[in-house]
Design a protein around this motif. Structure first.
Motif, PDB file in Angstrom:
ATOM      1  N   VAL A  27      -0.318  -8.005   6.591  1.00 39.57           N
ATOM      2  CA  VAL A  27      -1.780  -8.051   6.517  1.00 39.57           C
ATOM      3  C   VAL A  27      -2.176  -7.637   5.109  1.00 39.57           C
ATOM      4  O   VAL A  27      -1.787  -6.586   4.630  1.00 39.57           O
ATOM      5  CB  VAL A  27      -2.423  -7.117   7.563  1.00 39.57           C
ATOM      6  N   ALA A  34      -5.385   5.296  -1.488  1.00 41.78           N
ATOM      7  CA  ALA A  34      -6.593   4.570  -1.086  1.00 41.78           C
ATOM      8  C   ALA A  34      -6.421   3.087  -1.367  1.00 41.78           C
ATOM      9  O   ALA A  34      -5.683   2.697  -2.271  1.00 41.78           O
ATOM     10  CB  ALA A  34      -7.809   5.114  -1.829  1.00 41.78           C
ATOM     11  N   LEU A  35      -7.126   2.261  -0.613  1.00 36.43           N
ATOM     12  CA  LEU A  35      -6.970   0.817  -0.741  1.00 36.43           C
ATOM     13  C   LEU A  35      -7.325   0.349  -2.147  1.00 36.43           C
ATOM     14  O   LEU A  35      -6.582  -0.410  -2.776  1.00 36.43           O
ATOM     15  CB  LEU A  35      -7.843   0.100   0.288  1.00 36.43           C
ATOM     16  N   TYR A  69     -11.887 -18.725  -1.547  1.00 38.60           N
ATOM     17  CA  TYR A  69     -12.878 -17.839  -0.956  1.00 38.60           C
ATOM     18  C   TYR A  69     -13.463 -16.894  -2.009  1.00 38.60           C
ATOM     19  O   TYR A  69     -14.679 -16.677  -2.059  1.00 38.60           O
ATOM     20  CB  TYR A  69     -12.239 -17.047   0.181  1.00 38.60           C
ATOM     21  N   TYR A 103      -8.724  -7.700  -2.848  1.00 40.64           N
ATOM     22  CA  TYR A 103      -9.828  -7.295  -3.697  1.00 40.64           C
ATOM     23  C   TYR A 103     -10.100  -8.391  -4.718  1.00 40.64           C
ATOM     24  O   TYR A 103      -9.285  -9.280  -4.927  1.00 40.64           O
ATOM     25  CB  TYR A 103      -9.484  -5.977  -4.424  1.00 40.64           C
ATOM     26  N   GLN A 116     -13.770  -4.949  -2.703  1.00 42.46           N
ATOM     27  CA  GLN A 116     -13.010  -5.540  -1.602  1.00 42.46           C
ATOM     28  C   GLN A 116     -13.575  -6.909  -1.260  1.00 42.46           C
ATOM     29  O   GLN A 116     -14.795  -7.094  -1.193  1.00 42.46           O
ATOM     30  CB  GLN A 116     -13.062  -4.629  -0.382  1.00 42.46           C
ATOM     31  N   VAL A 134      -5.070  -6.740   2.378  1.00 45.00           N
ATOM     32  CA  VAL A 134      -6.435  -6.401   1.992  1.00 45.00           C
ATOM     33  C   VAL A 134      -6.630  -6.902   0.567  1.00 45.00           C
ATOM     34  O   VAL A 134      -5.983  -6.421  -0.348  1.00 45.00           O
ATOM     35  CB  VAL A 134      -6.684  -4.883   2.082  1.00 45.00           C
ATOM     36  N   ARG A 178      -3.777  -0.135  -9.011  1.00 48.16           N
ATOM     37  CA  ARG A 178      -2.420   0.160  -9.465  1.00 48.16           C
ATOM     38  C   ARG A 178      -1.561  -1.099  -9.561  1.00 48.16           C
ATOM     39  O   ARG A 178      -0.950  -1.370 -10.609  1.00 48.16           O
ATOM     40  CB  ARG A 178      -1.754   1.152  -8.502  1.00 48.16           C
ATOM     41  N   LEU A 227       0.852  -1.194   0.000  1.00 43.84           N
ATOM     42  CA  LEU A 227       0.000   0.000   0.000  1.00 43.84           C
ATOM     43  C   LEU A 227       0.884   1.239   0.000  1.00 43.84           C
ATOM     44  O   LEU A 227       1.793   1.362   0.821  1.00 43.84           O
ATOM     45  CB  LEU A 227      -0.890  -0.005   1.238  1.00 43.84           C
ATOM     46  N   TYR A 275     -11.851  -9.406   1.280  1.00 45.61           N
ATOM     47  CA  TYR A 275     -11.635  -9.798   2.673  1.00 45.61           C
ATOM     48  C   TYR A 275     -10.223  -9.370   3.036  1.00 45.61           C
ATOM     49  O   TYR A 275      -9.376  -9.196   2.166  1.00 45.61           O
ATOM     50  CB  TYR A 275     -11.784 -11.312   2.827  1.00 45.61           C
ATOM     51  N   THR A 276      -9.985  -9.232   4.312  1.00 49.06           N
ATOM     52  CA  THR A 276      -8.641  -8.898   4.778  1.00 49.06           C
ATOM     53  C   THR A 276      -8.067 -10.080   5.532  1.00 49.06           C
ATOM     54  O   THR A 276      -8.671 -10.559   6.496  1.00 49.06           O
ATOM     55  CB  THR A 276      -8.668  -7.647   5.666  1.00 49.06           C
TER      56      THR A 276
END
Lengths: 245, 245
Positions: B104, B66-67, B147, B108, B88, B106, B73, B61, B90-91
DNA sequence: ACAAAAGTGTTTTCCTTACACCCATGA
DNA sequence: TCATGGGTGTAAGGAAAACACTTTTGT
């Protein structure tokens, strides 16, 4: 390509939903009513950004600590609540969502039953609010609660989570009251009973609840969820496919 | 209370789903078939943890980024893909999911149409895989793809996302092929047409597709989604309420 | 003319809904 | 015995599934 020296700090917060059966919790904002209602506990911020404002319970992620564990820990520390349902909601990371330092928050949501909330209830820095009528919260927490509320109302329709608001055994009328309260609808008792019985989500305990001033209702307990953990759509209560008014 | 000096580093990854209409992409692992099929692009890890293994496209990141922007990107940088659907998922933050440093992620997920994937397709470090038949990926990426696949198959049933696999206009048969391919079911063309027309998700363009060796089918485009952005359940295709065989 | 897929019509079946009615208890 | 909510029965309405049938093009 943007630089990435010190990206962001990781926080964990939780939106806690509790169902008060016709009573208004201590220190609440609204007047009491005889109908059951949804409540969420918020904590008053004592430090730097947003001091004095109400905010979701949460805290920093500990080193080597799992995300869900961090949610459970900060929850217990700040509100004394131990949830029986705790699930990841969404991760909020807009660059400007916290003044000063950049914070990315992994937000969880929890369902608790009233008995589990006996902890820090009389802490003056913990107060229970009606999620549909909140003051201005710190950071982007108003939007987070709105999102959690939408998810709660949506997920109630296809997953067996309503019983998380109740005790280990409950009557079908109590389960129906959960749906009616959360979704703000009225459901036909006869049809609700049949739907929920046919869904296989409930198991008869063989006991009944006594002490009512009418016919004693049967007590049920939730069935073990065999297939999947809430990821497949298994319609529980078709009634609520109607859009929440 | 655990300490929290240097909690974790924040990464963003994306599971990209593309639909190849009856062709096997370049550099693929499986043999070609005449049926449409789902594919996801993976990148070969060139560095430290899990070097040589295949992994989801992603990266760190950026500061002030932004996430979702970070997801878009890193996606573009590593695979050249520009998705029209990016959401998004799941994290993931288990303490031991990455050897060495704590990361960790995040995560998408994205849906793209084949034309959008023309970029780094002939990069030897980018390869397309059948998501139901993956090798051992780096980190916990196998679980992440599983998932994402579950979410894709589930969400296809209640949200208007199938058209993200297609171009700006498409026939109802093409839309049906999306459902049939992703869910691995057969749908009755007549009933599918009626269901999808009644849902209000499609708008007739007035044009037809020519060049087929049969009756020219009408072309449709997706209707603007007026109410909510995929958060309420709006049954699109009741057919797929059947469990995917 | 024929093949093949688009598109329409129609029947059967099943689920939801509405609501009448009986049951069991406390007061 | 009456009020109250628990629990059962059942018929009407509507949507989904199955499938026969018509339409429209290319070859």
């Amino acid at each position: 390509m943007p630089q990435h020296e010190r990206d962001a700090r990781l926080a964990v917060s939780t939106v806690i939903f509790a169902l008060e059966p016709g009573v208004t919790p201590e220190g609440a904002e609204r007047v009491a009513s005889d109908r059951a209602s949804l409540w969420i506990p918020l904590v008053r911020r004592l430090r730097d950004p947003g001091e004095g404002r109400w905010a979701l319970p949460g805290g920093w992620l500990g080193a080597g600590e799992a995300l869900e564990a961090a949610a459970a820990r900060t929850l217990e520390e700040t509100t004394g609540v131990t949830p029986r349902f705790l699930e990841q909601l969404y991760t909020f990371g807009a660059p400007d969502r916290s003044p000063g330092e950049r914070v990315v928050s992994v937000v969880y949501w929890a369902l608790v039953r009233p008995e589990e909330t006996t902890g820090a209830i009389d802490d003056p820095n913990v107060r229970w609010f009606d999620p549909d009528d909140l003051p201005d919260l710190a950071f982007d927490h108003n939007a987070i609660v709105d999102y959690a509320l939408t998810r709660l109302r949506s997920k109630l329709g296809y997953a067996q989570i309503a019983h998380s608001f109740l005790g280990p055994t409950f009557t079908i009328a109590e389960l129906r009251e959960v749906y009616e309260t959360v979704l703000r609808v009225h459901l036909d008792p006869a049809n609700f009973r049949r739907t929920v019985e046919a869904s296989g989500a409930l198991v008869e305990t063989g006991e009944v609840r006594t002490g009512t001033r009418h016919r004693p209702p049967k007590l049920y307990r939730p069935a073990e969820a065999p297939t999947g953990d809430g990821m497949f759509r298994v319609p529980i209560a078709p009634h609520l496919r109607k859009s929440p008014s």
